[in-house]
Design an enzyme around this catalytic site. Structure first.
Site, mmCIF file in Angstrom:
data_model
loop_
_atom_site.group_PDB
_atom_site.id
_atom_site.type_symbol
_atom_site.label_atom_id
_atom_site.label_comp_id
_atom_site.label_asym_id
_atom_site.label_seq_id
_atom_site.Cartn_x
_atom_site.Cartn_y
_atom_site.Cartn_z
ATOM 1 N N HIS A 90 31.474 -47.497 -25.450
ATOM 2 C CA HIS A 90 31.724 -46.090 -24.923
ATOM 3 C C HIS A 90 30.786 -45.629 -23.789
ATOM 4 C CE1 HIS A 90 28.745 -43.999 -27.728
ATOM 5 N NE2 HIS A 90 28.934 -44.995 -28.486
ATOM 6 N N ASP A 92 30.003 -42.137 -23.243
ATOM 7 C CA ASP A 92 29.556 -40.914 -23.342
ATOM 8 C C ASP A 92 28.453 -41.104 -24.296
ATOM 9 O OD1 ASP A 92 31.313 -41.811 -25.527
ATOM 10 O OD2 ASP A 92 30.998 -39.870 -26.535
ATOM 11 N N ASP A 120 22.692 -46.912 -27.066
ATOM 12 C CA ASP A 120 24.108 -46.346 -27.703
ATOM 13 C C ASP A 120 25.012 -45.365 -26.597
ATOM 14 O OD1 ASP A 120 26.054 -45.279 -29.254
ATOM 15 O OD2 ASP A 120 24.785 -43.841 -30.137
ATOM 16 N N GLU A 154 33.278 -41.183 -27.985
ATOM 17 C CA GLU A 154 32.849 -41.741 -29.191
ATOM 18 C C GLU A 154 32.146 -40.823 -30.031
ATOM 19 O OE1 GLU A 154 30.674 -43.829 -32.280
ATOM 20 O OE2 GLU A 154 29.803 -42.678 -30.742
ATOM 21 N N GLU A 155 31.042 -40.123 -29.461
ATOM 22 C CA GLU A 155 30.379 -39.181 -30.214
ATOM 23 C C GLU A 155 30.946 -37.874 -30.548
ATOM 24 O OE1 GLU A 155 27.563 -40.329 -30.757
ATOM 25 O OE2 GLU A 155 26.966 -41.779 -29.471
ATOM 26 N N ASP A 178 29.042 -51.295 -31.129
ATOM 27 C CA ASP A 178 28.685 -50.115 -31.108
ATOM 28 C C ASP A 178 27.802 -49.681 -32.633
ATOM 29 O OD1 ASP A 178 27.861 -47.400 -30.342
ATOM 30 O OD2 ASP A 178 29.906 -46.699 -31.196
ATOM 31 N N HIS A 452 20.575 -41.913 -30.399
ATOM 32 C CA HIS A 452 20.460 -40.569 -30.634
ATOM 33 C C HIS A 452 18.818 -40.031 -30.689
ATOM 34 C CE1 HIS A 452 24.744 -40.225 -32.129
ATOM 35 N NE2 HIS A 452 24.572 -41.233 -31.453
HETATM 36 ZN ZN LIG Z 1 27.794 -45.138 -30.261
#
Ligand SMILES: [Zn+2]
Length: 479
Positions: A90, A92, A120, A154-155, A178, A452
């Site tokens: 992903h 995003d 990520d 995805e997030e 992921d 994150h």
């Molecule tokens: Zn991810």
């Protein structure tokens, strides 16, 4: 081209392209592609669209065909054939947040590429794109097409891939870089249950309660306001204190579970502190809301709505006993249950309490059956009490003896020497949406997971390793 000659080919190809890969990753990271308000053709806003455009531009520079699927997702593809091998990443990212000591929009320092999305999931995204390029340039013959799909949210909800799989082909073999290595082959199903009821007054009354912000986190803090007869405040505190060891026993977990009492005339505020953790492993935390509810229920028959408060507390049992959904299997273990959010509101002069329980159920259990069991679980006969299942998502399981799993595991083991077994988890990886797919990387056991977090990074060494592993995997599955 067989795997042996392809390995030799990659060993020459990757060093020649290392600088390009690093610049491409830095360029992609420099686009802060968080989910934003939709615009025409941009369901996740302008920055995700810019990240998509960047990828498509790169693919076309490499002579690889690509497609933007309604702004929800994009894909690049090489080869021909009826069937597809798919990698899913992903574009995003979550917001930058605070606490960075490196540039969150991209910086190389000490062999590491820093920036939001480095791990990520932009590092793996660039790795997959370069894997396609390497395979294409090697001239290896393919029996299946190899398609790299990049999703756009995805997030925040997976709408990207739901749309994608509604309109695009499904793969014969698929993996998503992921999550973690070596490979996730089983993910529990999940279900959110909402319990609401009106609180009645008694000699002691619960008039306000609050704890937790998200169903998928075990709440660390909770507080409640009780009305008690004036002059009895200290007496109530003394009584409650004697029950704390009993409550600690029921709630369990690593603790600590601590309570603070604040007395005002005719009122008592109780603050409870536990230990937060992810809802898929509630036994690693101590639920502050559950602790608070259990303690309040100890006030006995003179507490208004006592049966209801007891029910809310028992429904927070981490194995689901309170909702009559306890179960387990030999693949993914026990069902888990987390009371993630509890709050009160005032409506028409009544205090309404709401609890949201996040449940992860074993892969062999039936979500529909568990839903029925939760809806019909034993509860107090309070007319205002409702138990609803507000979301239900399937479990995901791929046979660990399948060609897909064996092939991916073998390649990972050859490249790393790490023989860790494949993993069954509480659920939630991007691979869940790929029919028959698995999660495969990028984080290796024992290496830092920085997704994150501040100073998110991927080491250059790991980026190159990903290119090699994913290129080998794509080719092996496509031949
Ligand atoms: Zn991810």
């Amino acid at each position: 081209m067989d795997q042996q000659s392809f390995i030799s080919y990659l060993d020459e190809w990757i060093p020649k392209h290392t600088d390009d890969m690093i610049s491409s990753l830095l360029e992609l990271i420099s686009i802060l592609s968080t989910d934003q308000a939709p615009a025409e053709g941009q369901p996740f806003g302008p920055e995700v669209a810019r990240a998509f455009d960047y990828y498509i531009q790169k693919a076309s520079e490499f002579g690889i065909s690509s497609k933007n699927v309604d702004g929800y997702a994009i894909h690049a593809e090489i080869g021909s054939g009826d069937e597809i091998v798919m990698a899913l990443t992903h574009a995003d990212v979550v917001p930058i947040g605070t606490g960075w000591t490196r540039n969150p929009l991209g910086e190389v320092h000490n062999g590491k590429i820093y920036g939001r999305g480095a791990q990520d999931n932009k590092g793996p995204t660039i790795a997959c794109l370069y894997a396609l390029k390497a395979i294409k340039e090697s001239g290896a013959s393919l029996n299946r097409r190899i398609r790299h799909v990049v999703g756009g949210n995805e997030e925040s909800g997976f709408r990207c891939v739901r749309h994608y799989f509604e309109v695009e082909e499904k793969p014969t073999y698929g993996f998503s870089p992921d999550a973690m290595f070596p490979l996730v082959y089983a993910e529990k199903g999940s279900m959110n249950v909402r319990v609401t009821a009106i609180l009645e007054a008694g000699k002691y009354s619960l008039i306000q309660i609050s704890g937790g912000e998200r169903p998928n986190i075990v709440p660390e803090e909770a507080n409640a306001l009780l009305k008690v007869p004036e002059g009895e405040e200290q007496h109530v505190v003394n009584a409650l204190q004697t029950f704390i060891p009993h409550v600690e026993d029921i709630v369990g977990g690593p603790g600590p579970l601590s309570f603070e009492f604040i007395i005002e005339p005719g009122a008592l505020t109780i603050n409870c502190t536990g230990k937060a953790c992810h809802a898929s492993v509630p036994w690693e935390g101590t639920n502050a809301v559950a602790g608070l509810l259990h303690l309040i229920a100890c006030l006995g028959d003179q507490l208004g709505s006592r049966d209801l408060i007891k029910f809310l507390a028992h429904a927070a049992d981490i194995y689901g006993k309170g909702l009559n959904i306890e179960c387990e299997d030999d693949i993914s273990g026990k069902l888990s249950c987390n009371l993630g959010v509890c709050e009160s509101s005032h409506k028409n002069g009544n205090t309404v309490v709401t609890g949201i329980y996040n449940i992860r159920y074993p892969v062999k259990a039936s979500g529909q059956e568990l839903k029925q069991r939760a809806l019909t679980c034993e509860r107090p006969e309070t007319p205002s009490l409702t138990v609803e299942v507000i979301s239900l998502s399937n479990s995901h399981y791929t046979d660990p003896d399948s060609f897909l799993v064996k092939t991916l595991l073998q390649i990972y083991r050859e490249e790393t020497g790490d023989y860790s077994p494949p993993i069954a988890i509480g659920g939630g990886t991007y691979a869940k949406v790929i029919p028959g797919g698995v999660a495969y990387g990028p984080v290796r056991p024992g290496t830092p997971e920085t997704a994150h977090q501040a100073d998110e990074f991927i080491s250059i060494e790991d980026l190159l390793l990903l290119v090699k592993i994913y290129a080998r995997a794509m080719l092996a599955l496509a031949q």
